[in-house]
Design a protein around this motif. Structure first.
Motif, PDB file in Angstrom:
ATOM      1  N   SER A  22       0.853  -1.195   0.000  1.00 35.18           N
ATOM      2  CA  SER A  22       0.000   0.000   0.000  1.00 35.18           C
ATOM      3  C   SER A  22       0.885   1.239   0.000  1.00 35.18           C
ATOM      4  CB  SER A  22      -0.905   0.028   1.235  1.00 35.18           C
ATOM      5  OG  SER A  22      -1.955  -0.894   1.098  1.00 35.18           O
ATOM      6  N   LEU A  23       0.371   2.265  -0.635  1.00 42.24           N
ATOM      7  CA  LEU A  23       1.061   3.558  -0.672  1.00 42.24           C
ATOM      8  C   LEU A  23       1.076   4.141   0.743  1.00 42.24           C
ATOM      9  CD1 LEU A  23       1.966   5.415  -3.097  1.00 42.24           C
ATOM     10  CD2 LEU A  23      -0.279   6.499  -2.908  1.00 42.24           C
TER      11      LEU A  23
ATOM     12  N   THR B 298      -8.078   3.293  -5.381  1.00 35.32           N
ATOM     13  CA  THR B 298      -7.466   2.204  -4.604  1.00 35.32           C
ATOM     14  C   THR B 298      -6.541   1.337  -5.454  1.00 35.32           C
ATOM     15  OG1 THR B 298      -9.450   0.838  -4.830  1.00 35.32           O
ATOM     16  CG2 THR B 298      -9.230   2.146  -2.811  1.00 35.32           C
TER      17      THR B 298
ATOM     18  N   THR C 235      -3.577   3.428  -4.432  1.00 33.49           N
ATOM     19  CA  THR C 235      -3.172   3.447  -3.015  1.00 33.49           C
ATOM     20  C   THR C 235      -2.866   2.053  -2.484  1.00 33.49           C
ATOM     21  OG1 THR C 235      -5.432   3.154  -2.171  1.00 33.49           O
ATOM     22  CG2 THR C 235      -4.665   5.430  -2.525  1.00 33.49           C
TER      23      THR C 235
ATOM     24  N   GLY D 112      -5.665   2.098   1.534  1.00 31.48           N
ATOM     25  CA  GLY D 112      -6.313   3.369   1.224  1.00 31.48           C
ATOM     26  C   GLY D 112      -7.787   3.245   1.584  1.00 31.48           C
TER      27      GLY D 112
ATOM     28  N   LEU E  95      -4.614   7.477   4.240  1.00 33.00           N
ATOM     29  CA  LEU E  95      -3.466   6.628   3.879  1.00 33.00           C
ATOM     30  C   LEU E  95      -2.685   6.293   5.141  1.00 33.00           C
ATOM     31  CD1 LEU E  95      -1.882   8.346   0.714  1.00 33.00           C
ATOM     32  CD2 LEU E  95      -3.486   6.423   0.795  1.00 33.00           C
TER      33      LEU E  95
END
Lengths: 160, 174
Positions: free
Chosen positions: A6-7, A75, A78, A82, A142
């Motif tokens: 994930s970001l 998403t 992300t 996210g 986030l």
């Protein structure tokens, strides 16, 4: 720890653009979304009704499906951490079978609230042939770092 | 926004900021519609497809937040059902009470809280939060009216709020 990436908040910058998503719309695209959103209204599956009663050129994508496209678009970028907090949108022109729609977006603001939750605000759009059909403003949480998870926020710790 | 016009009938004032048309989902939330929606928009988010990822990140399978409004759509047909049941009856009630037959959504915003989980039973309540003074708009003479649909789960946890800003009006009333 999940292998799914994930970001994280630090990796995002204000003004950053998301890579556009291009999708050719078919009648199946429209009808699948209408059924999945339990929207039985005929303008989303009956071309004759759409033309003769609604005055549109064909059936068209409904509101919940539009929202689902925006959610997927963000998403995809992300990753699963996210978490959508807020979404506001305006459908200006319907999206029809035969259209090639392009989803685009940009980060307009980063912020951290008083609970430590990290937020990004995005301007998003669906366009066809360079014209904006739907505008959307969305707010996503986030993770602050690799160990953080916005989905673990509940009650007073979740203030979208 | 809590504007309340000074000239509203008492019956309308009495409706403001109170829950109306409180109702539950017609079935426990189920994964089939989630798969259908993800297929419709080609959403491969593992939260919805991989129970192990869902368990790790969200404590179990959840539904995409943007599907919140989906769970209150009526069946197309049900035994004994007569006529159409309208999704936001309070809006139609207020239009009738104010003699403003037309209406459009000026804007719509959804805010999402506790995720909706497979098996949840949700309850919605409709609220009227504000009604403006009469004013002239491009479409006619009318009022701006803010309505909310608030959703909670079976544990009473807030799952989300849909906020609609309507213009309700009469054509040519300028």
């Amino acid at each position: 720890m999940s292998a799914v990436r994930s970001l994280i908040f630090a990796e995002v910058e204000e003004g950053q653009a998301l890579s556009p998503l291009v999708h050719p719309v078919t009648a199946t695209t429209v009808v699948l979304g209408a059924i999945a959103s339990r929207d039985w209204r005929p303008m989303h599956h009956d071309k004759d009704f759409a033309i003769n009663r609604n005055g549109t050129k064909d059936i068209f994508i409904n509101t919940p499906t539009n929202a689902a496209w925006f959610q997927r678009f963000v998403t995809d970028w992300t990753g699963p951490k996210g978490r959508l907090g807020k979404m506001k949108f305006k459908m200006k022109i319907p999206v029809f079978p035969g259209d090639t729609m392009t989803l685009s977006g940009r980060v307009v603001r980063k912020s951290v609230d008083d609970t430590g939750c990290c937020w990004i605000d995005l301007d998003l759009a669906v366009s066809v042939g360079g014209k904006v059909n739907t505008e959307c403003q969305a707010r996503f949480a986030l993770p602050a770092d690799a160990g953080d998870n916005p989905w673990e926020r509940h009650g007073d710790r979740w203030k979208p | 926004m809590t504007e309340m016009a000074s000239d509203l009938p008492a019956a309308v004032r009495d409706l403001m900021n109170k829950p109306h048309y409180v109702e539950q989902t017609e079935f426990p939330i189920e994964i089939g519609y989630v798969y259908s929606m993800c297929a419709a928009v080609q959403d491969g988010n593992p939260l919805y497809w991989d129970p192990a990822v869902a368990r790790e990140l969200t404590g179990g399978q959840i539904t995409p937040p943007a599907m919140l409004s989906v769970w209150f759509k009526r069946h197309h047909w049900a035994p004994g059902a007569i006529g159409d049941r309208r999704p936001m009856q309070l809006y139609f009630d207020i239009k009738d009470m104010l003699g403003l037959p037309e209406g459009i959504v000026a804007s719509n915003e959804a805010t999402f809280g506790e995720p909706v989980r497979i098996g949840d039973v949700l309850t919605i309540s409709q609220y009227c939060r504000s009604i403006s003074e009469l004013r002239d708009a491009r479409l006619g003479r009318g009022r701006y009216c803010v309505m909310e649909i608030e959703t909670v789960n079976q544990r009473g946890e807030w799952c989300g709020t849909d906020t609609y800003n309507f213009l309700i009006y009469i054509k040519g009333g300028r």
